[in-house]
Design an enzyme around this catalytic site. Structure first.
Site, PDB file in Angstrom:
ATOM      1  N   GLY A  31       3.242  -6.056 -18.368  1.00 19.83           N
ATOM      2  CA  GLY A  31       2.049  -5.489 -18.995  1.00 19.83           C
ATOM      3  C   GLY A  31       1.868  -5.880 -20.447  1.00 19.83           C
ATOM      4  O   GLY A  31       2.477  -6.830 -20.937  1.00 19.83           O
ATOM      5  N   HIS A  34      -1.716 -10.385 -22.904  1.00 16.41           N
ATOM      6  CA  HIS A  34      -2.292 -11.250 -23.931  1.00 16.41           C
ATOM      7  C   HIS A  34      -2.758 -12.527 -23.238  1.00 16.41           C
ATOM      8  O   HIS A  34      -2.633 -12.659 -22.002  1.00 16.41           O
ATOM      9  CB  HIS A  34      -1.286 -11.535 -25.054  1.00 16.41           C
ATOM     10  CG  HIS A  34       0.067 -12.000 -24.555  1.00 16.41           C
ATOM     11  ND1 HIS A  34       0.232 -13.121 -23.789  1.00 16.41           N
ATOM     12  CD2 HIS A  34       1.305 -11.462 -24.694  1.00 16.41           C
ATOM     13  CE1 HIS A  34       1.504 -13.289 -23.499  1.00 16.41           C
ATOM     14  NE2 HIS A  34       2.185 -12.281 -24.016  1.00 16.41           N
ATOM     15  N   HIS A  37      -0.574 -14.080 -20.503  1.00 20.67           N
ATOM     16  CA  HIS A  37      -0.643 -13.471 -19.167  1.00 20.67           C
ATOM     17  C   HIS A  37      -1.939 -13.862 -18.453  1.00 20.67           C
ATOM     18  O   HIS A  37      -1.939 -14.167 -17.261  1.00 20.67           O
ATOM     19  CB  HIS A  37      -0.637 -11.942 -19.273  1.00 20.67           C
ATOM     20  CG  HIS A  37       0.617 -11.358 -19.842  1.00 20.67           C
ATOM     21  ND1 HIS A  37       0.674 -10.792 -21.088  1.00 20.67           N
ATOM     22  CD2 HIS A  37       1.863 -11.258 -19.321  1.00 20.67           C
ATOM     23  CE1 HIS A  37       1.888 -10.343 -21.313  1.00 20.67           C
ATOM     24  NE2 HIS A  37       2.640 -10.614 -20.271  1.00 20.67           N
ATOM     25  N   LYS A 149       7.392 -20.254 -21.515  1.00 23.01           N
ATOM     26  CA  LYS A 149       7.989 -19.873 -22.801  1.00 23.01           C
ATOM     27  C   LYS A 149       9.407 -19.363 -22.560  1.00 23.01           C
ATOM     28  O   LYS A 149      10.325 -19.726 -23.265  1.00 23.01           O
ATOM     29  CB  LYS A 149       7.161 -18.808 -23.514  1.00 23.01           C
ATOM     30  CG  LYS A 149       7.713 -18.541 -24.916  1.00 23.01           C
ATOM     31  CD  LYS A 149       6.752 -17.767 -25.760  1.00 23.01           C
ATOM     32  CE  LYS A 149       6.846 -16.291 -25.499  1.00 23.01           C
ATOM     33  NZ  LYS A 149       8.132 -15.703 -25.889  1.00 23.01           N
ATOM     34  N   ASP A 150       9.546 -18.546 -21.519  1.00 25.46           N
ATOM     35  CA  ASP A 150      10.874 -18.098 -21.137  1.00 25.46           C
ATOM     36  C   ASP A 150      11.394 -19.054 -20.074  1.00 25.46           C
ATOM     37  O   ASP A 150      11.487 -18.722 -18.889  1.00 25.46           O
ATOM     38  CB  ASP A 150      10.791 -16.664 -20.616  1.00 25.46           C
ATOM     39  CG  ASP A 150      12.144 -15.980 -20.705  1.00 25.46           C
ATOM     40  OD1 ASP A 150      13.149 -16.707 -20.780  1.00 25.46           O
ATOM     41  OD2 ASP A 150      12.182 -14.750 -20.699  1.00 25.46           O
ATOM     42  N   VAL A 176       1.351 -20.858 -24.022  1.00 28.13           N
ATOM     43  CA  VAL A 176       0.040 -20.688 -24.670  1.00 28.13           C
ATOM     44  C   VAL A 176       0.306 -20.320 -26.129  1.00 28.13           C
ATOM     45  O   VAL A 176       1.158 -19.469 -26.424  1.00 28.13           O
ATOM     46  CB  VAL A 176      -0.785 -19.581 -23.973  1.00 28.13           C
ATOM     47  CG1 VAL A 176      -2.134 -19.414 -24.637  1.00 28.13           C
ATOM     48  CG2 VAL A 176      -0.961 -19.914 -22.496  1.00 28.13           C
TER      49      VAL A 176
END
Ligand code: PAF
Length: 287
Positions: A31, A34, A37, A149-150, A176
């Site tokens: 959740g 941004h 997501h 990113k992860d 992003v």
């Protein structure tokens, strides 16, 4: 968009959609949406006709000292954003439904989780793989979309899917970034104005590393040293790691090729930020 709050109801919905011949993609999240997501939701929408977004702040991936209660939450806003992206279902189960009394099973990937972020967060990835395995079982999606990113999380989940013959295709989506280069993250909300400025050191360090490699440098140690200098030049920060690793095995690499990824974890104030990039053309398009 339907909001589904129980595992039983989610399973029923999935069954119904399958009977109707619909294809499903899952975007697992915690959740506080941004743009990162939302771009995962859009990507999922390109792959299938029904996108399911799970919203579950997973307690088992937080250590005791990591404040689970302080994790940012904004349910109404999240629901509105997901709906605007054409998401079919927002699945937001209760903790007791995912981990009912007596729950005692863990899905854990061993080697990949002992490196990089796993060193400072030893139980984190077992929490991630356990909940993601459960979500895959509940939703049985054809695709699941994760942010790069992860990238360690994605590598670990890929390993789990291969090792356990899970019938889901994983899709990684490029990082992003804000206009100035900062990787978008829920954690950016914790940064003060000054820290937000300083946080750009990660982006500048990746850019500098890329410039070095483009100029012909292939020695990981020398690139890492320059990256450290750039990070520290922006102000005091705690460098958790600067690693040049093979993007699949996460093994350190002493020389740089297309499979090598520069991974950073840096604490600015109390906020731990991660970022990464492939440094050679053809590796990725993030930097
Ligand atoms: O990346 C995240 O937000 C979480 O680790 C995930 C994959 C939703 C599992 O809780």
């Amino acid at each position: 968009m339907e909001i589904i709050k129980t595992v039983a109801e989610m399973s029923r919905w999935v069954q119904e959609q399958r009977t109707k011949g619909h294809t499903l993609a899952l975007v697992p999240t915690m959740g506080f949406f941004h743009e990162g997501h939302l771009s995962l939701m859009r990507r999922a929408g390109e792959l299938v006709d029904r996108v399911i977004v799970s919203l579950f702040v997973n307690p088992s991936q937080f250590a005791a000292h990591e404040d689970l209660d302080a994790y940012p939450r904004a349910f109404a806003r999240d629901a509105a954003l997901a709906e605007a992206e054409g998401v079919a279902v927002l699945f937001c189960p209760e903790v007791d439904d995912i981990y009912p009394p007596g729950f005692q099973t863990t899905v854990a990937v061993s080697e990949l989780t002992s490196k990089l972020c796993g060193k400072s967060r030893p139980h984190h990835f077992a929490g991630v793989t356990t909940v993601v395995a459960k979500l895959f079982n509940i939703v049985a999606p054809q695709y699941a979309v994760f942010g790069e990113k992860d990238f360690q999380q994605l590598a670990v989940i890929r390993r789990m899917v291969r090792d356990l013959n899970m019938q889901v295709s994983l899709v990684g989506h490029a990082i992003v970034r804000e206009k100035d280069g900062l990787a978008i993250s829920s954690r950016n909300a914790y940064l003060s104005k000054a820290e937000r400025r300083q946080a750009l050191c990660l982006w500048h360090a990746l850019q500098e590393a890329k410039a070095l490699v483009q100029a012909g440098e292939r020695h990981s140690g020398r690139v890492a040293k320059r990256v450290r200098d750039v990070l520290l030049a922006h102000g005091p920060c705690q460098i958790d790691y600067i690693e040049l690793v093979n993007r699949d095995t996460l093994e350190r690499s002493s020389t740089i090729d297309h499979r090598v990824l520069l991974a950073l974890a840096v604490r600015i104030g109390t906020t731990r930020l991660i970022d990464n990039a492939c440094l050679l053309h053809g590796g990725d398009k993030n930097v």
